[in-house]
Structure formats: structure tokens, C-alpha cells
Design an enzyme around this catalytic site. Structure first.
Site, PDB file in Angstrom:
ATOM      1  N   GLU A  45       0.856  -1.175  -0.013  1.00 38.28           N
ATOM      2  CA  GLU A  45       0.155   0.064  -0.029  1.00 38.28           C
ATOM      3  C   GLU A  45       0.965   1.244  -0.108  1.00 38.28           C
ATOM      4  O   GLU A  45       1.994   1.247   0.829  1.00 38.28           O
ATOM      5  CB  GLU A  45      -0.913   0.052   1.190  1.00 38.28           C
ATOM      6  CG  GLU A  45      -1.735   1.517   1.289  1.00 38.28           C
ATOM      7  CD  GLU A  45      -2.459   1.377   2.676  1.00 38.28           C
ATOM      8  OE1 GLU A  45      -2.832   2.526   3.127  1.00 38.28           O
ATOM      9  OE2 GLU A  45      -3.007   0.224   3.133  1.00 38.28           O
ATOM     10  N   GLU A  47      -2.527  11.736   3.240  1.00 38.36           N
ATOM     11  CA  GLU A  47      -3.408  11.090   4.326  1.00 38.36           C
ATOM     12  C   GLU A  47      -3.259  11.860   5.431  1.00 38.36           C
ATOM     13  O   GLU A  47      -2.084  11.978   5.841  1.00 38.36           O
ATOM     14  CB  GLU A  47      -2.986   9.599   4.552  1.00 38.36           C
ATOM     15  CG  GLU A  47      -3.968   9.085   5.522  1.00 38.36           C
ATOM     16  CD  GLU A  47      -3.749   7.553   5.761  1.00 38.36           C
ATOM     17  OE1 GLU A  47      -4.680   6.903   6.067  1.00 38.36           O
ATOM     18  OE2 GLU A  47      -2.686   6.953   5.559  1.00 38.36           O
TER      19      GLU A  47
END
Length: 397
Positions: free
Chosen positions: A140, A145
Site C-alpha cells: 500500500e 492521508e
């Protein structure tokens, strides 16, 4: 013989890979067709356990949670109109999109956003994950974020626990490393140091551009505020090539010296979502570090009640573009050759895979550096000797 001589003379490039600078466009999400090649999740948040229900395409469209605005930009919203009454479990409606295309080593992904969701309880992310194995076995990459009232973005990689993927020491990057082990629950994290990379500052500055480069030599991520965009990003079109050689230091650098990119990061799907509270934003000690609300409850003080709390919980995106390295050859893998992504609405996945040579990096250790220009003295001596022998052999061919 000439190919062999080239590989011998440039033996280090053959063994360790190189960072490609030139990329050709292969996919654009923009304007009226922005949503055409995305799957809507259509389920509760069963991955980070946020208090949201991700809508399917029909509901998202009819309720105005995804649309193209008057400026031609894509808008992806959290529901900000519904009043939610107290209950043991409450969910607010939101959106999770997963691309129908996957991108392998030799890819460059760019997102130009005017606005990123922010506010207490809000957890937006733009990331990639490999669909070939159960998460996080296929990797990932977190490109965007952050949570709550944080004022900066964080970049991270996630791999299997104790699988041997680390950010090498002494990397050449502009961000600040917070965690080096990519197998931890939080991943190997780099915090953005440039101003206005998240929150109201990002929106007030007109947004900006994020990019991630996935190569055998490493994964690199950049952020540019609107006022500091490189010239080729200012003038870029859907058909123009992209040269990253003028972009300067990346925010985050993960060289292959600490993590075998070919091994840990097979083709990656793109994911864009906004969840609420959950296992990061909703943890009381984390929530209270940036949010100061009456009961210190992420759910009670935000999700329950008027949706007006979420007036700023939306993405506004000019485009998302994918590029392929000019030095990589592309091939298409039929969707039937891959397992389905973890979404009830994902189907017809087309994978864009770029070929490359798999390189096994040295084992991570405190003396292993991450920059090709910064080598341990003993390693430097050995490599110089190796290069001399390669060059001498090449002259004899």
C-alpha cells in the site's frame, strides 16, 4: 554483443535499476468522464472501521455526493445535509472509489486537487493497494492521508509485518521520517514539511499537486503548492509527456536499498475515500491532540446531529493522471487473471503492468544508506572495484 557490452559498462544500472525521468500519459480522470473508470464501494467501512456507509454509484449520483461542478472539477463529498439522531451505532454517508486500472513498476501517478476534506473526525486518503494478495501482502502507498485538524500531509508505505521492507537511513528527501519499518501497523511514515499541504491552508492556497513515482529503484512522492508548481506541471495536458528531472527533492524517498520494490509492490489500484473517526481519527488520545470538542468524542461531537460539521469534507479534483516510464514496456493483464478487489462493486479490472528486472536489495541494517551517492565505505570500495573490472572486461569485448 553490443547489448552485453552496454550492460557491463553500465553494470550498476543493470543491477540496481535507475530513476526514470520521462513518462508518457496512459490514463486521465478529468472533466465529464472523471468517474467513468472507478468502482463505488457500496458498503460500510469494513477496513478502517470509520462511522460511514460508502454509497454505490446510483445513490452517490442522485444525492449529489459525486458530481462535476461548474469549473469542470470532480467533487466527492461526505453527506453534510442529514441530521443523525443519537444511537448505539451511527454512520454518515460517504464515498470510496477504487480505480478499474492498476499500475505497476514504471508508473507515475499525479493528482491535482483544489480542495481536500478536513475537519474534526474527517479522515481523507488517496492511496494505492495491490489486489493480487490480501492486504497488506501486495503493498500500500499512502499518497495523501491526514486526519482531524492536522495541518500537514503524511506519506507512508505498508507491507507485511516483519517482511523486510524499511525506509533506508539517511535518505535524500525534504520530509521528516517518523517511522522506518513499513511492516508496522502505521507503516513507514514521512511527514510533509512544506506549508499548506493539508487542511484549510491547502484550500486557501488554491490547492496543489501530489505525485508518486513507482520504480524498481525506489518509490518517491512529491507535493507542490499551487504557487510553486514546476513549469511542466503548470502547462501539462492530458496528452503531454512528463519529465520529473526538474522537480527537486521528493517529500518522501523509499529506495530499493531498504525495500525490494518489485517484490513488495505488484500492480497497484488507486483508491480515493473519506471516512470518519475510525481506528485513527477516532482514537480519543489522537482525536484530542488537534480537536477540542465538548465531550472529546469523535462520534458524539461530530457525526451525530447536523451535517453542517461536514461543509469542508469534500474533494475537489482537477485531474488524476497516470503515466508510464518511457524505459518500460507495458502489457495488459485480463481481469480474469486477477482476484477481485475487496469491493462488492469492483469488476472488469484492467491492469497496466510495466515490466522490469527484479533486483534483490541488501538486507536493511543501521549501516545501509538509501542514496546511491551515500554508500558504506566498505561497500563503496567493493563497488568501485567491481565497476573497474566491468569496464576492463567491456574494453576487451
Amino acid at each position: 554483443m553490443q547489448d552485453l557490452r552496454w550492460c557491463i559498462v553500465f553494470g550498476l544500472a543493470c543491477l540496481f535499476g535507475h530513476v526514470s525521468a520521462a513518462y508518457s500519459p496512459i490514463r486521465e480522470h478529468a472533466g465529464a468522464t472523471f468517474f467513468d473508470r472507478w468502482a463505488y464501494y457500496g458498503n460500510v467501512d469494513n477496513t478502517t472501521w470509520g462511522n460511514v456507509t460508502f454509497q454505490d454509484k446510483e445513490n452517490a449520483t442522485s444525492r449529489g455526493l459525486t458530481f462535476i461542478n461548474g469549473a469542470g472539477n470532480a467533487v466527492i463529498k461526505v453527506d453534510n445535509t442529514t441530521t443523525i439522531l443519537p444511537a448505539p451505532l451511527v454512520n454518515r454517508d460517504s464515498i470510496r472509489l477504487t480505480s478499474l486500472d492498476s499500475y505497476g513498476v514504471g508508473s507515475l501517478i499525479i493528482i491535482d486537487a483544489v480542495h481536500i476534506p478536513y475537519g474534526c473526525s474527517v479522515w481523507p486518503s488517496f492511496w494505492t493497494y495491490g489486489i493480487e494478495e490480501e492486504w497488506p501482502a501486495a503493498g500500500e502507498i499512502d499518497i495523501i492521508e491526514a486526519i482531524n485538524d492536522m495541518n500537514h500531509n503524511q506519506v507512508a508505505l505498508h507491507t507485511n509485518r516483519s517482511a523486510g521492507c524499511f525506509q533506508s537511513p539517511n535518505v535524500t528527501q525534504s520530509g521528516t521520517t517518523l517511522e522506518k519499518d513499513c511492516g508496522t501497523d502505521q507503516g513507514c511514515i514521512v511527514a510533509e514539511n512544506k506549508p499548506n499541504s493539508f487542511g484549510p491552508g491547502f484550500a486557501q492556497a488554491g490547492g496543489g499537486v501530489y505525485a508518486v513515482q513507482i520504480e524498481s529503484s525506489g518509490i518517491n512522492s512529491w507535493f507542490f503548492g499551487r504557487a510553486e508548481l514546476p513549469d511542466n506541471l503548470k502547462s501539462a495536458t492530458s496528452s503531454s509527456a512528463m519529465d520529473i528531472s526538474t522537480w527537486g527533492l521528493p517529500t518522501a524517498a523509499y529506495p530499493t536499498a531498504g525495500c525490494n520494490i518489485d517484490h513488495f509492490f505488484p500492480p497497484q489500484n488507486l483508491v480515493l475515500l473519506t471516512t470518519l473517526c475510525g481506528v485513527w481519527a477516532g482514537v480519543p488520545s489522537i482525536y484530542s491532540s488537534t480537536c477540542h470538542t465538548p465531550t472529546n468524542s469523535c462520534v458524539n461531537d461530530n457525526i451525530i446531529g447536523s451535517g453542517a460539521n461536514y461543509a469542508n469534507a469534500y474533494w475537489e479534483i482537477r485531474y488524476i493522471r497516470a503515466y508510464q516510464s518511457d524505459t518500460a514496456a507495458a502489457s495488459l493483464v485480463p481481469s480474469s487473471a486477477l482476484p477481485s478487489p475487496p469491493s462488492p462493486t469492483n469488476s472488469n479490472v484492467v491492469v497496466v503492468v510495466t515490466t522490469s528486472t527484479i533486483v534483490t536489495p541488501p538486507s536493511p541494517s543501521p549501516t545501509t544508506t538509501s542514496s546511491a551517492a551515500l554508500l558504506h565505505p566498505q561497500a563503496s570500495f567493493g563497488i568501485l572495484t567491481f565497476v573497474f573490472l566491468l569496464f576492463t572486461t567491456a574494453l576487451m569485448l
